[in-house]
Enzyme design. Structure first.
Site, PDB file in Angstrom:
ATOM      1  N   GLU A 175      -1.963  37.019 -19.531  1.00  0.00           N
ATOM      2  CA  GLU A 175      -1.974  37.043 -20.993  1.00  0.00           C
ATOM      3  C   GLU A 175      -3.384  36.691 -21.463  1.00  0.00           C
ATOM      4  O   GLU A 175      -4.108  35.923 -20.813  1.00  0.00           O
ATOM      5  CB  GLU A 175      -0.982  35.997 -21.488  1.00  0.00           C
ATOM      6  CG  GLU A 175      -0.960  35.729 -22.987  1.00  0.00           C
ATOM      7  CD  GLU A 175      -0.084  34.531 -23.324  1.00  0.00           C
ATOM      8  OE1 GLU A 175       0.490  34.524 -24.421  1.00  0.00           O
ATOM      9  OE2 GLU A 175       0.021  33.597 -22.496  1.00  0.00           O
ATOM     10  N   LYS A 214       4.882  40.795 -26.994  1.00  0.00           N
ATOM     11  CA  LYS A 214       5.576  39.556 -26.647  1.00  0.00           C
ATOM     12  C   LYS A 214       6.707  39.256 -27.629  1.00  0.00           C
ATOM     13  O   LYS A 214       6.513  39.231 -28.840  1.00  0.00           O
ATOM     14  CB  LYS A 214       4.573  38.399 -26.638  1.00  0.00           C
ATOM     15  CG  LYS A 214       5.123  37.056 -26.195  1.00  0.00           C
ATOM     16  CD  LYS A 214       3.999  36.023 -26.225  1.00  0.00           C
ATOM     17  CE  LYS A 214       4.457  34.666 -25.739  1.00  0.00           C
ATOM     18  NZ  LYS A 214       3.353  33.670 -25.818  1.00  0.00           N
ATOM     19  N   CYS A 251       4.282  35.013 -20.795  1.00  0.00           N
ATOM     20  CA  CYS A 251       4.221  33.561 -20.929  1.00  0.00           C
ATOM     21  C   CYS A 251       5.533  32.909 -21.374  1.00  0.00           C
ATOM     22  O   CYS A 251       6.455  32.756 -20.593  1.00  0.00           O
ATOM     23  CB  CYS A 251       3.071  33.197 -21.854  1.00  0.00           C
ATOM     24  SG  CYS A 251       2.453  31.504 -21.611  1.00  0.00           S
TER      25      CYS A 251
END
Length: 276
Positions: free
Chosen positions: A40, A110, A146
């Site tokens: 990321e 995300k 993440c």
């Protein structure tokens, strides 16, 4: 399939970070990997304004990633930031394969934003909503970022959509017990989804960013098997982690430990039926 995890340390200059992508992709290809996974925020680390950095997925930075994938003959997955409404950005992965045109050539936004441990990602980042699975040399690869790793349902959904390998591209926040949580969560999501997990994190910047509250990396990249075993693991510094995976193990694990098939529906609090 041989895969590689590029545990880099992104800076604030997208062009310099692009050079890291080129160097690590070339090395991964030289070592026989067919996929290299970057963290990321490969485009630019957290802790600085992201809106001036953000570019669309057909912009110059992403186009350069596609060129690197084509020239190195390897699929590249890397984190970037794209513009969103209201001055925010989206936290995005680009997945670009070799060939002209690139195959695969897609992106993932995300879904779960990091509003935790004193950091509020949603102030500057807009969420995505769609799980994404891509084909890399005949292997179905799911894309996550993440904080997604704390939400098992995304991983089981990706598995139900066919994912055999799920990548987690992270810039993990530091703190007491955080590195241990990161590695534990990666292995747990492998067990939840009965898939390989390739968890690529930013390296630990050490004291250079000690005053920043932004998540800037702790290292600890790893590959976990469908049974939660650690196949390969990195330390805290920058490195290229290379591992061989056998996707036949995914089918075998799902046959022997059938958690995906054995899942049962139950009444949830926010979806409870009226008692009439």
């Amino acid at each position: 399939m041989r895969i590689a995890l590029a545990q880099i340390l992104s800076g604030t200059d997208p062009e310099a970070n692009l050079q890291l992508v080129r160097e690590y992709a070339d090395t991964a290809a030289d070592e026989g990997a067919r996929l290299v996974v970057f963290p990321e925020a490969t485009m630019c680390r957290f802790g600085v304004p992201l809106s001036p950095i953000a570019e669309p997925v057909d912009g110059p930075w992403a186009t350069s990633v596609r060129q690197i994938a084509a020239e190195s003959d390897i699929t590249v997955i890397a984190g970037m930031f794209t513009p969103a409404d209201g001055g925010r950005v989206t936290n995005t992965l680009i997945a670009a394969g070799p060939g002209t045109p690139n195959r695969p050539d897609t992106h993932y936004h995300k879904i779960h934003l990091y509003d935790a441990f004193g950091f509020t990602e949603s102030r500057t980042v807009a969420p995505g909503h769609q799980p994404v699975v891509v084909d890399v040399d005949g292997v179905a690869v799911g894309l996550t970022i993440c904080y997604d790793i704390r939400f098992p349902a995304l991983y089981t959904e990706l598995a139900r959509r066919g994912a055999q390998l799920i990548t987690v591209c992270a810039s993990w926040g530091s703190g007491a017990g955080k590195l241990e949580q990161w590695t534990l969560l990666a292995r747990a999501r492998a067990l939840d989804s009965m898939s390989y997990i390739a968890a690529a994190g930013q390296a630990d910047p050490g004291d250079t960013l000690a005053s920043s509250k932004a998540p800037t990396g702790v290292g600890g990249s790893l590959v976990a098997s469908p049974l939660g075993e650690t196949v390969a693991a990195a330390g805290t510094r920058q490195q290229l982690l290379v591992a061989d995976i056998d996707v036949d193990n995914v089918a075998a694990a799902r046959d022997n430990l059938a958690v995906l098939r054995n899942h049962s529906h139950f009444v949830q609090l926010d979806r409870a039926e009226s008692r009439g």
